[in-house]
Design an enzyme around this catalytic site. Structure first.
Site, PDB file in Angstrom:
ATOM      1  N   GLY A 200       0.836  -1.200   0.000  1.00 53.89           N
ATOM      2  CA  GLY A 200       0.000   0.000   0.000  1.00 53.89           C
ATOM      3  C   GLY A 200       0.863   1.239   0.000  1.00 53.89           C
ATOM      4  O   GLY A 200       2.101   1.161   0.022  1.00 53.89           O
ATOM      5  N   GLY A 201       0.214   2.394  -0.008  1.00 56.08           N
ATOM      6  CA  GLY A 201       0.923   3.661  -0.043  1.00 56.08           C
ATOM      7  C   GLY A 201       0.873   4.369   1.300  1.00 56.08           C
ATOM      8  O   GLY A 201       0.880   3.726   2.362  1.00 56.08           O
ATOM      9  N   GLY A 205       0.412   2.914   5.113  1.00 57.45           N
ATOM     10  CA  GLY A 205       1.519   3.082   6.065  1.00 57.45           C
ATOM     11  C   GLY A 205       1.060   3.794   7.319  1.00 57.45           C
ATOM     12  O   GLY A 205       1.412   3.412   8.438  1.00 57.45           O
ATOM     13  N   GLU A 243      15.389   6.272   9.296  1.00 56.95           N
ATOM     14  CA  GLU A 243      16.540   6.352   8.389  1.00 56.95           C
ATOM     15  C   GLU A 243      16.094   7.183   7.203  1.00 56.95           C
ATOM     16  O   GLU A 243      15.309   6.714   6.381  1.00 56.95           O
ATOM     17  CB  GLU A 243      16.953   4.951   7.921  1.00 56.95           C
ATOM     18  CG  GLU A 243      17.495   4.069   9.002  1.00 56.95           C
ATOM     19  CD  GLU A 243      18.833   4.533   9.547  1.00 56.95           C
ATOM     20  OE1 GLU A 243      19.505   5.341   8.873  1.00 56.95           O
ATOM     21  OE2 GLU A 243      19.186   4.100  10.646  1.00 56.95           O
ATOM     22  N   CYS A 277      20.531   6.620  -0.506  1.00 55.36           N
ATOM     23  CA  CYS A 277      20.483   7.644   0.549  1.00 55.36           C
ATOM     24  C   CYS A 277      21.886   8.171   0.861  1.00 55.36           C
ATOM     25  O   CYS A 277      22.039   9.315   1.264  1.00 55.36           O
ATOM     26  CB  CYS A 277      19.819   7.090   1.798  1.00 55.36           C
ATOM     27  SG  CYS A 277      20.548   5.553   2.354  1.00 55.36           S
TER      28      CYS A 277
HETATM   29  P1  NAD Z   1       8.927   7.977   0.958  1.00 57.82           P
HETATM   30  O1  NAD Z   1       9.190   8.674   2.232  1.00 57.82           O
HETATM   31  O2  NAD Z   1       8.055   8.601  -0.045  1.00 57.82           O
HETATM   32  O3  NAD Z   1       8.250   6.550   1.255  1.00 57.82           O
HETATM   33  C1  NAD Z   1       8.856   5.596   2.102  1.00 57.82           C
HETATM   34  C2  NAD Z   1       7.799   4.629   2.564  1.00 57.82           C
HETATM   35  O4  NAD Z   1       6.859   5.316   3.389  1.00 57.82           O
HETATM   36  C3  NAD Z   1       6.975   3.990   1.456  1.00 57.82           C
HETATM   37  O5  NAD Z   1       6.695   2.662   1.816  1.00 57.82           O
HETATM   38  C4  NAD Z   1       5.710   4.844   1.443  1.00 57.82           C
HETATM   39  O6  NAD Z   1       4.604   4.172   0.925  1.00 57.82           O
HETATM   40  C5  NAD Z   1       5.534   5.114   2.923  1.00 57.82           C
HETATM   41  N1  NAD Z   1       4.782   6.323   3.254  1.00 57.82           N
HETATM   42  C6  NAD Z   1       4.657   7.463   2.530  1.00 57.82           C
HETATM   43  N2  NAD Z   1       3.915   8.366   3.214  1.00 57.82           N
HETATM   44  C7  NAD Z   1       3.595   7.788   4.411  1.00 57.82           C
HETATM   45  C8  NAD Z   1       2.863   8.225   5.556  1.00 57.82           C
HETATM   46  N3  NAD Z   1       2.304   9.438   5.616  1.00 57.82           N
HETATM   47  N4  NAD Z   1       2.743   7.374   6.609  1.00 57.82           N
HETATM   48  C9  NAD Z   1       3.327   6.158   6.577  1.00 57.82           C
HETATM   49  N5  NAD Z   1       4.015   5.685   5.517  1.00 57.82           N
HETATM   50  C10 NAD Z   1       4.153   6.486   4.445  1.00 57.82           C
HETATM   51  O7  NAD Z   1      10.357   7.590   0.376  1.00 57.82           O
HETATM   52  P2  NAD Z   1      10.708   6.898  -1.015  1.00 57.82           P
HETATM   53  O8  NAD Z   1      10.479   7.887  -2.094  1.00 57.82           O
HETATM   54  O9  NAD Z   1      10.055   5.577  -1.094  1.00 57.82           O
HETATM   55  O10 NAD Z   1      12.278   6.651  -0.810  1.00 57.82           O
HETATM   56  C11 NAD Z   1      13.232   7.602  -1.060  1.00 57.82           C
HETATM   57  C12 NAD Z   1      13.710   8.234   0.225  1.00 57.82           C
HETATM   58  O11 NAD Z   1      14.193   7.235   1.127  1.00 57.82           O
HETATM   59  C13 NAD Z   1      14.903   9.148   0.009  1.00 57.82           C
HETATM   60  O12 NAD Z   1      14.715  10.344   0.706  1.00 57.82           O
HETATM   61  C14 NAD Z   1      16.069   8.375   0.598  1.00 57.82           C
HETATM   62  O13 NAD Z   1      17.144   9.147   1.025  1.00 57.82           O
HETATM   63  C15 NAD Z   1      15.426   7.643   1.693  1.00 57.82           C
HETATM   64  N6  NAD Z   1      16.246   6.477   2.068  1.00 57.82           N
HETATM   65  C16 NAD Z   1      16.953   6.513   3.241  1.00 57.82           C
HETATM   66  C17 NAD Z   1      17.767   5.444   3.596  1.00 57.82           C
HETATM   67  C18 NAD Z   1      18.545   5.436   4.876  1.00 57.82           C
HETATM   68  O14 NAD Z   1      18.940   4.363   5.325  1.00 57.82           O
HETATM   69  N7  NAD Z   1      18.804   6.563   5.504  1.00 57.82           N
HETATM   70  C19 NAD Z   1      17.863   4.348   2.749  1.00 57.82           C
HETATM   71  C20 NAD Z   1      17.149   4.355   1.559  1.00 57.82           C
HETATM   72  C21 NAD Z   1      16.322   5.432   1.239  1.00 57.82           C
END
Ligand code: NAD
Length: 484
Positions: A200-201, A205, A243, A277
């Site tokens: 899901g999105g 979440g 993270e 990241c």
């Molecule tokens: P995102 O924040 O859009 O989504 C991450 C996850 O959160 C997804 O599963 C999404 O469906 C869910 N989500 C989105 N909105 C939510 C909400 N309001 N409540 C709960 N869940 C929610 O990130 P993305 O575009 O999937 O990934 C890219 C980002 O992840 C980049 O900023 C990157 O730097 C970061 N990242 C960090 C690390 C680390 O270890 N620090 C590793 C990989 C990626």
């Protein structure tokens, strides 16, 4: 077209009843998969299954839990090539990088569980107190799409090893390897309910992290969403680890081998098309070497072979989606408007006719306030800046809200270490050293809270309990406890 129209709870896949989205192959732009989301009620079924499985799972000896995790790792070994191809097709990662960064990392994390378990012992506390680490409860693990398999393993392994049960909500954009991971756990005979998965999105979440059965939230994703999750988790007094994003500096000291430092930085900046990241997205060089560094970086970027991620010759694949591509192209356009000097790539550069490709792009600027210096691109974009002396280098390195990772390059390792200690980052690579997968990892500031990877990661899912056994003696002072 593949279909992911189930959620996994209590050891079985059940039909999901929420919205459906279509995914597109990032290289061909053709529809590749349909994902049906779990509803809020179905999220509740998953957390109920996790809560029901928790007492028996946490009561099992840690060694047994570790053996099941390692068996899941073994089960994935047999599928490693197929998984790498699946992830290259889904995320767009070049196949050689997929094998190493997506699959081997995940398998390593699972296989290491028994070794991590051996390092966990109850401690004798003061007097006859026994100090134990116990799982807090059901963990909600929410992960992004850039390393879907590895980042799921990074959370599931310490959570399950600590005795917690898990509901995983992977990114809606990258479900394929998660289905394979569930299969590996089934073959390893993980008891039903210990690991549950809802696709899901944002709404799914959010339903998951708010669920009253969930006591720990482990999130990897963007800083913006991380802030929302911290606010929700804080309000509900759940333990939260985050993270988040980065804008990692690569600091080249005047005595470093410049060509090696620039090529090492490019490799880290453009791996997985910059969707990492820890991407080294800011290159900081001494003023005297600025022109040479710009030439080297621009030439290195232009030489990268963009193309089909499944072709072993490809070095740079597409971004995962049309939305990510347009966000990156907008950031590049803004950088040009704000006066950053375009050295390679950009909107007019050649790129494959189809697919969500962004040309490998290099900017130079002297202005640390520009958006391209401050904002995570999550695309193959590098920005080069010159510094006037070591203090200025450290000032520039620390001049963003992030603090995830950094690199320092010098002929003198001791000097590099001294500079590394002044950079606000959770992990710093010296002279291109590979980061060890079991070393603690995490950020400062806008890069998040908490640490993952290796045995220390268990702490995110555990709390300490002191068991006071009678010693027949009164402790030196038991004042506050006795006073109540
Ligand atoms: P995102 O924040 O859009 O989504 C991450 C996850 O959160 C997804 O599963 C999404 O469906 C869910 N989500 C989105 N909105 C939510 C909400 N309001 N409540 C709960 N869940 C929610 O990130 P993305 O575009 O999937 O990934 C890219 C980002 O992840 C980049 O900023 C990157 O730097 C970061 N990242 C960090 C690390 C680390 O270890 N620090 C590793 C990989 C990626």
């Amino acid at each position: 077209m593949q279909r992911f129209d189930n959620f996994y709870a209590d050891g079985r896949w059940h039909p999901a009843q929420g919205d459906e989205i279509t995914l597109y192959n990032p290289t061909t732009e053709e529809p590749s998969a349909a994902v049906r989301f779990a509803t809020v009620n179905q999220v509740r079924l998953a957390t109920a299954a996790a809560a029901a499985a928790l007492p028996a799972w946490s009561a099992r000896p840690m060694g047994e839990r570790a053996a099941i995790l390692a068996a899941a790792g073994e089960a994935l070994v047999a599928q490693a090539d197929e998984l790498a191809r699946t992830l290259s097709a889904e995320v767009g990662t070049p196949i050689a990088q997929s094998r190493r960064l997506h699959v081997q990392t995940a398998i390593h994390t699972l296989l290491q569980a028994p070794r991590w378990a051996q390092q966990q012992q109850p401690q004798e506390g003061p007097g006859r107190t026994l100090v134990e680490q116990i799982p807090i409860g059901v963990a909600a693990c929410v992960t992004p799409w850039n390393y879907p398999l590895y980042l799921a393993a990074t959370k599931i392994v310490p959570a399950l090893l600590s005795g917690a049960s898990v509901v995983l909500k992977p990114s809606e954009l990258a479900p394929a390897s998660i289905a394979a991971l569930v299969g590996a756990f089934e073959r390893a005979r993980l008891p039903p309910g210990v690991l549950n998965v809802v696709f899901g999105g944002a709404a799914t979440g959010e339903a998951l992290i708010r669920d009253r059965q969930v006591e720990v939230i482990s999130f990897t994703g963007s800083t913006a969403v991380g802030r929302q999750i911290a606010a929700i988790g804080g309000g509900l007094l759940k333990k939260v680890s985050l993270e988040l994003g980065g804008k990692s500096p690569s600091v080249v000291l005047p005595d470093a081998a410049l060509a090696r430092a620039v090529s090492g930085t490019l490799q880290k900046a453009f791996q997985n098309a910059g969707q990492t990241c820890t991407a080294s997205s800011r290159l900081l060089v001494p003023q005297a070497q600025f022109s040479e560094a710009c030439e080297l970086a621009a030439a290195g970027a232009r030489a990268l072979r963009s193309g089909d991620p499944l072709d072993p010759q490809t070095e740079l694949g597409p971004l995962i989606s049309a939305a990510q591509r347009s966000r990156a192209m907008q950031l590049i356009a803004t950088a040009v408007q704000q006066g950053a000097h375009l050295l390679a790539g950009g909107a007019g550069a050649p790129r494959p006719a189809r697919g969500y490709f962004v040309p490998p792009t290099v900017f130079a600027t002297a202005d640390p306030a520009l958006e391209i210096v401050q904002t995570e691109a999550f695309a193959p974009v590098l920005v080069i800046m010159a510094y006037r002396g070591l203090d200025h280098a450290v000032e520039l390195a620390n001049a963003t809200p992030f603090g995830l990772s950094a690199a320092v390059w010098s002929a003198d390792e001791a000097q590099a270490m001294a500079v590394a200690r002044r950079v606000r980052a959770g992990s710093v690579s010296i002279n291109g050293a590979h980061t060890h997968p079991d070393a603690p990892f995490g950020g400062f500031g806008a890069s998040g809270l908490g640490r993952e990877r290796g045995p220390l990661a268990l702490e995110e899912f555990r709390a300490t309990r002191s068991l006071h056994r009678d010693s027949g003696q009164r402790p030196p002072s038991d004042g506050p406890a006795r006073a109540g």
